[in-house]
Design an enzyme around this catalytic site. Structure first.
Site, PDB file in Angstrom:
ATOM      1  N   SER A   1     -16.441   8.686 124.751  1.00  0.00           N
ATOM      2  CA  SER A   1     -16.541   7.434 123.975  1.00  0.00           C
ATOM      3  C   SER A   1     -18.001   6.981 123.952  1.00  0.00           C
ATOM      4  O   SER A   1     -18.816   7.459 124.759  1.00  0.00           O
ATOM      5  CB  SER A   1     -15.685   6.365 124.660  1.00  0.00           C
ATOM      6  OG  SER A   1     -15.995   5.072 124.189  1.00  0.00           O
TER       7      SER A   1
ATOM      8  N   TYR B   1     -11.549   0.857 130.641  1.00  0.00           N
ATOM      9  CA  TYR B   1     -11.875   1.855 129.609  1.00  0.00           C
ATOM     10  C   TYR B   1     -13.287   2.386 129.832  1.00  0.00           C
ATOM     11  O   TYR B   1     -13.533   3.600 129.811  1.00  0.00           O
ATOM     12  CB  TYR B   1     -11.733   1.227 128.222  1.00  0.00           C
ATOM     13  CG  TYR B   1     -11.834   2.213 127.082  1.00  0.00           C
ATOM     14  CD1 TYR B   1     -10.746   3.007 126.722  1.00  0.00           C
ATOM     15  CD2 TYR B   1     -13.019   2.362 126.363  1.00  0.00           C
ATOM     16  CE1 TYR B   1     -10.837   3.918 125.678  1.00  0.00           C
ATOM     17  CE2 TYR B   1     -13.114   3.265 125.320  1.00  0.00           C
ATOM     18  CZ  TYR B   1     -12.022   4.038 124.975  1.00  0.00           C
ATOM     19  OH  TYR B   1     -12.112   4.947 123.936  1.00  0.00           O
TER      20      TYR B   1
HETATM   21  P1  NAP Z   1      -4.611   6.378 118.982  1.00  0.00           P
HETATM   22  O1  NAP Z   1      -4.338   6.562 117.531  1.00  0.00           O
HETATM   23  O2  NAP Z   1      -4.131   5.171 119.697  1.00  0.00           O
HETATM   24  O3  NAP Z   1      -4.163   7.708 119.750  1.00  0.00           O
HETATM   25  C1  NAP Z   1      -4.060   7.768 121.145  1.00  0.00           C
HETATM   26  C2  NAP Z   1      -3.218   8.975 121.476  1.00  0.00           C
HETATM   27  O4  NAP Z   1      -3.028   9.044 122.901  1.00  0.00           O
HETATM   28  C3  NAP Z   1      -1.836   8.874 120.834  1.00  0.00           C
HETATM   29  O5  NAP Z   1      -1.408  10.135 120.461  1.00  0.00           O
HETATM   30  C4  NAP Z   1      -1.014   8.339 122.000  1.00  0.00           C
HETATM   31  O6  NAP Z   1       0.358   8.583 121.881  1.00  0.00           O
HETATM   32  C5  NAP Z   1      -1.629   9.134 123.130  1.00  0.00           C
HETATM   33  N1  NAP Z   1      -1.227   8.586 124.404  1.00  0.00           N
HETATM   34  C6  NAP Z   1      -1.539   7.379 124.929  1.00  0.00           C
HETATM   35  N2  NAP Z   1      -0.912   7.200 126.091  1.00  0.00           N
HETATM   36  C7  NAP Z   1      -0.193   8.329 126.321  1.00  0.00           C
HETATM   37  C8  NAP Z   1       0.675   8.750 127.356  1.00  0.00           C
HETATM   38  N3  NAP Z   1       0.971   7.974 128.398  1.00  0.00           N
HETATM   39  N4  NAP Z   1       1.254   9.970 127.265  1.00  0.00           N
HETATM   40  C9  NAP Z   1       1.005  10.754 126.202  1.00  0.00           C
HETATM   41  N5  NAP Z   1       0.193  10.416 125.186  1.00  0.00           N
HETATM   42  C10 NAP Z   1      -0.388   9.209 125.249  1.00  0.00           C
HETATM   43  O7  NAP Z   1      -6.168   6.345 119.213  1.00  0.00           O
HETATM   44  P2  NAP Z   1      -7.359   7.370 118.886  1.00  0.00           P
HETATM   45  O8  NAP Z   1      -8.474   6.535 118.433  1.00  0.00           O
HETATM   46  O9  NAP Z   1      -6.912   8.508 118.050  1.00  0.00           O
HETATM   47  O10 NAP Z   1      -7.688   7.840 120.372  1.00  0.00           O
HETATM   48  C11 NAP Z   1      -7.746   9.203 120.760  1.00  0.00           C
HETATM   49  C12 NAP Z   1      -8.805   9.350 121.839  1.00  0.00           C
HETATM   50  O11 NAP Z   1     -10.068   9.026 121.280  1.00  0.00           O
HETATM   51  C13 NAP Z   1      -8.620   8.411 123.027  1.00  0.00           C
HETATM   52  O12 NAP Z   1      -8.969   9.094 124.218  1.00  0.00           O
HETATM   53  C14 NAP Z   1      -9.617   7.307 122.735  1.00  0.00           C
HETATM   54  O13 NAP Z   1     -10.036   6.647 123.890  1.00  0.00           O
HETATM   55  C15 NAP Z   1     -10.729   8.106 122.107  1.00  0.00           C
HETATM   56  N6  NAP Z   1     -11.696   7.333 121.316  1.00  0.00           N
HETATM   57  C16 NAP Z   1     -11.327   6.689 120.179  1.00  0.00           C
HETATM   58  C17 NAP Z   1     -12.298   6.002 119.447  1.00  0.00           C
HETATM   59  C18 NAP Z   1     -11.999   5.293 118.168  1.00  0.00           C
HETATM   60  O14 NAP Z   1     -12.894   4.632 117.629  1.00  0.00           O
HETATM   61  N7  NAP Z   1     -10.808   5.381 117.622  1.00  0.00           N
HETATM   62  C19 NAP Z   1     -13.618   5.979 119.895  1.00  0.00           C
HETATM   63  C20 NAP Z   1     -13.938   6.650 121.073  1.00  0.00           C
HETATM   64  C21 NAP Z   1     -12.971   7.329 121.773  1.00  0.00           C
HETATM   65  P3  NAP Z   1       1.321   7.457 121.213  1.00  0.00           P
HETATM   66  O15 NAP Z   1       0.993   7.420 119.750  1.00  0.00           O
HETATM   67  O16 NAP Z   1       2.667   7.944 121.521  1.00  0.00           O
HETATM   68  O17 NAP Z   1       0.966   6.147 121.897  1.00  0.00           O
END
Ligand code: NAP
Length: 257
Positions: A149, A162
């Protein structure tokens, strides 16, 4: 270097949190580059599976709640039963909890650290035990990519667990690279900037924060999960065989400001 260096044909890639957002974007990009997919998540990955199959690749789903290490061994053995090999692991599943640091609860601390850091480490350990044994037999390199991140580099506000977890992901990426590079495994991370997903829905919906964010990004827009896919293909391909312990920002220039 030809495109063959980026070809993932017949590699097996496990992606956690593959049902939506960045995980789905990465799974689809790896499939387009030729990989078969093990889609791990607590929700149905039907949509991602259909997209992988449209790209002409195989996909299997494993349902697992990655808030504890309990399912880790089962996830690895189910994947190996189906595909015999795991060449690529993308640790993408992650959560965020927002609260002032003065009021932040232990529950919000533990929940985020468990998914974002503890399970990331122990799933990597379980997969790397397999990767290091076949890499030494076959001379092929395996790849682990962790999703970090901007808060691997910056402090952030109102997201103490986080920030701690993603800073930890940066450190663990380097530690795992140090230990496993000589055993045939490349370990790197991608640090996404502001990507339009469920994780950032609240920020996108807040008119003021949304404007402030977009104004600060040199590219002038939110990133799309597909923007992360290209970096994932690079880091999981032979093209990145000499890249180790690196945290690749894919942020539209956010960190350059
Ligand atoms: P998201 O759409 O909320 O996706 C998060 C994913 O993690 C979903 O598939 C979610 O499953 C899964 N997850 C969460 N808790 C879980 C658990 N207990 N067991 C299994 N799966 C679980 O968000 P995203 O933005 O795509 O995030 C993906 C990664 O990118 C994360 O590590 C996040 O911190 C990182 N990130 C995102 C951003 C951004 O701007 N979006 C920036 C930096 C880093 P469910 O759908 O079932 O909850």
């Amino acid at each position: 270097m030809t495109n063959a260096a980026f070809d993932l044909t017949d590699r097996t890639a496990m992606v956690t949190g593959a049902n939506t957002g960045i995980g789905q974007g990465i799974a689809v990009a790896l499939a387009a580059a030729g990989a078969d997919l093990v889609l791990v998540g607590r929700s149905s990955c039907d949509e991602t599976q259909a997209l992988v199959e449209q790209a002409g690749r195989k996909a299997m789903q494993i349902r697992a709640d990655l808030s504890s290490i309990a399912p880790v061994e089962g996830v690895v053995s189910q994947a190996l039963d189906a595909f015999a090999r795991i060449d690529i692991l993308v640790n993408n599943a992650g959560i965020i909890r927002r609260e002032d640091a003065l009021d932040f609860s232990e529950e919000d601390w533990d929940a985020v650290m468990d998914v974002n850091l503890k399970v990331l480490f122990f799933l990597s350990q379980a997969v790397a035990r397999h990767m290091t044994s076949w890499a030494s037999q076959h001379g092929a390199r395996a790849k682990i990519v962790n999703i970090a991140s901007m808060l691997t580099f910056q402090g952030g506000i109102r997201v103490p667990s986080y920030t701690a977890s993603k800073s930890g992901v940066g450190g663990l990426t380097k530690l795992m690279a140090n230990e496993w590079a000589a055993k045939g495994v490349n370990v790197n991370a991608i640090a996404p900037g502001y990507i339009a997903t469920n994780n950032t829905a609240a920020l996108q919906a807040d008119e003021t924060r949304n404007r402030q964010i977009v104004e600060r990004i040199p590219e002038g827009r939110w990133g799309d999960p597909a923007d992360i896919g290209g970096a994932a293909v690079f880091l999981t391909s032979c093209a990145a065989d000499y890249v180790q312990g690196h945290i690749l920002a894919v942020d539209g220039g956010w960190l350059a400001r």
